[in-house]
Design an enzyme around this catalytic site. Structure first.
Site, mmCIF file in Angstrom:
data_model
loop_
_atom_site.group_PDB
_atom_site.id
_atom_site.type_symbol
_atom_site.label_atom_id
_atom_site.label_comp_id
_atom_site.label_asym_id
_atom_site.label_seq_id
_atom_site.Cartn_x
_atom_site.Cartn_y
_atom_site.Cartn_z
ATOM 1 N N ALA A 11 0.803 -1.222 0.000
ATOM 2 C CA ALA A 11 0.000 0.000 0.000
ATOM 3 C C ALA A 11 0.836 1.272 0.000
ATOM 4 C CB ALA A 11 -0.944 0.018 1.199
ATOM 5 N N TYR A 157 12.492 -3.742 16.739
ATOM 6 C CA TYR A 157 12.538 -3.685 15.275
ATOM 7 C C TYR A 157 13.858 -4.280 14.769
ATOM 8 C CZ TYR A 157 12.500 -1.638 10.572
ATOM 9 O OH TYR A 157 12.530 -1.445 9.203
#
Length: 211
Positions: A11, A157
């Site tokens: 997206a 992360y």
């Protein structure tokens, strides 16, 4: 006609760019993201087991064989919930690989690429969390990801990306023997909405400037 390439995280950012380039080259693409929009054919939350199953089922409904996979979906180092970071960036990425491998094996000269990060090799990974992720216990990893410290998601992360890079290395020979090239790449700074968000945080931005 070529078999499709699956791109997760389609997206926005790198995923959206890859979808556009593949489409411009005349390659069929199946885009996957947690939100609907241009370039998205399958909506699935890779942070959940149900979402991962949806991805595999929906891709299978659209294609018997795949020629490519780019596992690009990931959430930011500034995500407010470190458990989500480990769920999407580690377990989601690996579930995509393993779930789509059978269709890649039926493709024509297929290849798969996982987007890791320079954070995987920058020395910020949490060794204890990495061990839990590599043990494959998603619930324990989610619990271990949350310790209440500031900027914990940034550490999670890097750790998740390191775990994914290691997992790709372990799988690569077996995948190659089955006819599927498998690689991980560790990009640094890319001009994406995620980077814009990181640069807006003065603490994180100071670290990025050192890369």
């Amino acid at each position: 006609m070529a078999n499709p390439t699956v791109v997760t995280g389609s997206a926005s950012g790198l995923g959206a760019t890859l979808v556009a380039r593949l489409a411009a080259a005349g390659r069929p693409v199946i885009g996957v993201d947690v939100v609907d929009g241009p370039g998205v054919d399958v909506v699935a939350d890779l942070g959940t087991t149900a979402g991962r199953a949806t991805l595999v089922d929906e891709v299978g409904r659209r294609a018997e064989a795949l020629d490519g996979l780019v596992s690009c979906a990931g959430v930011s180092p500034l995500h407010p919930d470190p458990a989500v970071v480990v769920s999407v960036n580690a377990f989601g990425a690996l579930a995509v690989l393993d779930g789509l491998r059978p269709r890649l094996e039926r493709g024509d000269a297929p290849s798969a690429v996982v987007i890791a990060s320079i954070g995987a090799v920058d020395g910020t990974a949490d060794a204890a969390l990495l061990e839990v992720i590599e043990a494959g216990d998603a619930a324990a990893a989610r619990a271990a990801a949350v310790d209440g410290t500031d900027y914990r998601s940034a550490i999670v992360y890097s750790t998740a990306k390191r775990a994914v890079a290691f997992a790709v290395r372990r799988r690569a020979a077996e995948w190659g023997a089955a006819g599927v090239r498998l690689n991980a790449v560790a990009p640094g700074r890319m001009e994406t909405p995620m980077l814009d968000g990181l640069l807006a945080d003065p603490v994180v931005a100071a670290g990025i400037e050192l890369l």
